[in-house]
Design a protein around this motif. Structure first.
Motif, PDB file in Angstrom:
ATOM      1  N   LEU A  12       0.836  -1.188   0.000  1.00 42.19           N
ATOM      2  CA  LEU A  12       0.000   0.000   0.000  1.00 42.19           C
ATOM      3  C   LEU A  12       0.881   1.251   0.000  1.00 42.19           C
ATOM      4  O   LEU A  12       2.035   1.205   0.405  1.00 42.19           O
ATOM      5  CB  LEU A  12      -0.917   0.017   1.230  1.00 42.19           C
ATOM      6  N   THR A  49       2.418  -1.735   4.740  1.00 36.06           N
ATOM      7  CA  THR A  49       1.428  -0.705   5.040  1.00 36.06           C
ATOM      8  C   THR A  49       1.932   0.717   4.810  1.00 36.06           C
ATOM      9  O   THR A  49       3.125   0.980   4.740  1.00 36.06           O
ATOM     10  CB  THR A  49       0.993  -0.822   6.509  1.00 36.06           C
ATOM     11  N   CYS A  50       0.965   1.631   4.738  1.00 35.32           N
ATOM     12  CA  CYS A  50       1.229   3.066   4.681  1.00 35.32           C
ATOM     13  C   CYS A  50       0.617   3.700   5.926  1.00 35.32           C
ATOM     14  O   CYS A  50      -0.468   3.302   6.361  1.00 35.32           O
ATOM     15  CB  CYS A  50       0.610   3.671   3.425  1.00 35.32           C
ATOM     16  N   SER A  51       1.304   4.694   6.500  1.00 31.85           N
ATOM     17  CA  SER A  51       0.752   5.380   7.675  1.00 31.85           C
ATOM     18  C   SER A  51       0.988   6.882   7.590  1.00 31.85           C
ATOM     19  O   SER A  51       1.058   7.569   8.598  1.00 31.85           O
ATOM     20  CB  SER A  51       1.361   4.824   8.966  1.00 31.85           C
ATOM     21  N   ARG A  57      -3.684   5.122   7.283  1.00 32.10           N
ATOM     22  CA  ARG A  57      -3.647   4.176   8.408  1.00 32.10           C
ATOM     23  C   ARG A  57      -4.944   3.377   8.481  1.00 32.10           C
ATOM     24  O   ARG A  57      -4.930   2.161   8.700  1.00 32.10           O
ATOM     25  CB  ARG A  57      -3.387   4.921   9.713  1.00 32.10           C
ATOM     26  N   SER A  60      -4.885   0.798   5.798  1.00 34.56           N
ATOM     27  CA  SER A  60      -3.969  -0.289   6.132  1.00 34.56           C
ATOM     28  C   SER A  60      -4.600  -1.265   7.116  1.00 34.56           C
ATOM     29  O   SER A  60      -4.538  -2.493   6.929  1.00 34.56           O
ATOM     30  CB  SER A  60      -2.667   0.278   6.726  1.00 34.56           C
TER      31      SER A  60
END
Length: 435
Positions: A12, A49-51, A57, A60
């Motif tokens: 992501l 993941t992406c945050s 977030r 994710s």
């Protein structure tokens, strides 16, 4: 290990994440894992993941639980990348995750998976090198090359320094070595990325211009695209270097974020609205009309007043940018701006709608200038969703700027450049005819 152990891997977020994912996939495949496109048949699922912002977030976490629900009996699931990096104790609250892998653990992913135990999440210092294999996941012909990682600009709205850690960069010979290998294996477009590509050379005593010259000298028929240029560091020397080097396309992605001096100061951006205008004039002076300019804007930053909003909207309507991304300000808990009082939601919604509309209209007008032009198109094959032949011209960055749909492909081969005339446009996509 059973050579038929099946791996489902999903990435992501941004291209920087994609590169990390490609390194992890290669390491796992070298350990005997076989890729599957079906999470339901996988023995191991890894979600990178992406945050960056709250929406990322949420996406994710939501996607993690979707994948977790698809696990077959006995399979494991791991969460990797930016989310655990921002929240080092994630394993304590996300009990469903069998493995938690931070950015600094990327090089150890094979042993983590084999042992079945996560390592402590430490501040990120990892950056891959040309000796690490990658599995290209976007295209066999287009590849992102990460020249640096981390950021120390500390823009007041941005969580990247808290996720990606301190700035670090690769050496010029190492980057050139990777590009040589990619080109030898059929890559036709190299896209240079980092959090701030204009800072390159800060550590090793080089410059982005010097790196571009070295990559331009690599033997082969390919083009070079540079992304993520910081506005305050785009100078005439860099622009003239880009224009002079044959393989470097005249494409500039420069996230200006705003035009109001007070808002830019509140964002901790180290330039003024007047500096932005001077930079645009410099670009026009160097390239004439033969360039493409992409940017991003943030609407409703906490210190943005109504006059600042109007100033930004009017600036967008002037039509300087071929491609623009508009984003609503996202309150991030670790940042300085996150402690400021937000613009009321109703007002923020209204402002953002106006900025989005201004961006859309300005792009529509600006992109018309490419219709009728002849240029080389990189033919990338049949689009799986549209089921038509597609490629990209020099003014179209992968994944964000649309595609060129080719109407008369016959025996042309994927991964080659063909002279093309752009005959019309549908949104950000162009219709082209091979000449």
């Amino acid at each position: 290990m059973n050579s038929m152990k099946k791996l489902f891997f999903e990435s992501l977020g941004c291209p920087k994440n994609r590169v990390d994912s490609e390194v992890m996939i290669a390491a796992l495949m070298n350990s005997g894992w076989v890729i599957t496109e079906d999470p339901g048949e996988a023995d191991l699922i890894i979600l990178n993941t992406c945050s960056f912002i709250a929406d990322a977030r949420d996406e994710s976490v939501s996607r993690f639980f979707e994948l977790h629900a698809s696990l077959k009996k006995g399979a494991r699931i791991g969460v990797a990348g930016c989310l655990p990096q921002l929240y080092p104790d994630l394993k304590n609250v996300l009990n469903e995750a069998d493995l938690v892998i931070g950015i600094d653990n990327i090089a150890d992913i094979s042993s983590i998976v084999e042992k079945g135990s996560s390592l402590k999440i430490k501040p990120s210092e990892f950056i891959y090198n040309s000796g690490m294999e990658r599995v290209l996941t976007y295209s066999p012909y287009t590849c992102y090359v990460k020249i640096a990682d981390g950021c120390e600009n500390f823009c007041s709205y941005c969580s990247i320094p808290f996720i990606r850690g301190k700035y670090r960069e690769r050496g010029v010979p190492d980057i050139v070595s990777e590009v040589e290998n990619l080109v030898a294996n059929g890559v036709k477009e190299v896209v240079l990325i980092s959090q701030d590509t204009t800072k390159f050379g800060f550590v090793n005593g080089s410059t982005l211009s010097m790196l571009l010259k070295e990559i331009n000298s690599v033997v082969g028929d390919f083009r070079i695209r540079v992304m993520y240029l910081y506005p305050g560091k785009v100078d005439r020397s860099l622009l003239e270097t880009m224009k002079k080097l044959r393989k470097v396309v005249n494409y500039l992605e420069i996230p200006v974020q705003h035009i109001s001096d007070s808002v830019l100061k509140g964002m901790n951006r180290t330039y003024s609205g007047n500096d932005i205008r001077k930079m645009i004039n410099e670009i026009k002076d160097v390239f004439g009309d033969n360039y493409a300019l992409r940017t991003t804007f943030i609407s409703s930053f906490p210190s943005e007043k109504k006059d600042d909003h109007e100033l930004l909207k009017n600036f967008i309507e002037e039509g300087h940018f071929d491609y623009s991304g508009a984003f609503r300000y996202s309150k991030e808990e670790f940042t300085k701006a996150g402690k400021m009082r937000s613009v009321p939601k109703k007002e923020a919604d209204k402002r953002f709608a106006e900025i989005e509309r201004a961006v859309h209209i300005a792009m529509e007008k600006r992109l018309d200038r490419f219709i009728g032009l002849e240029m080389d198109v990189l033919y990338e094959g049949i689009d799986p969703e549209l089921n038509v032949p597609v490629g990209r011209c020099w003014h179209q960055a992968p994944e964000i700027d649309g595609i060129t749909i080719l109407t008369n492909v016959e025996n042309e081969k994927c991964g080659k450049y063909y002279k093309c005339r752009l005959v019309s446009r549908e949104g950000v996509d162009f219709i082209g005819e091979i000449l």
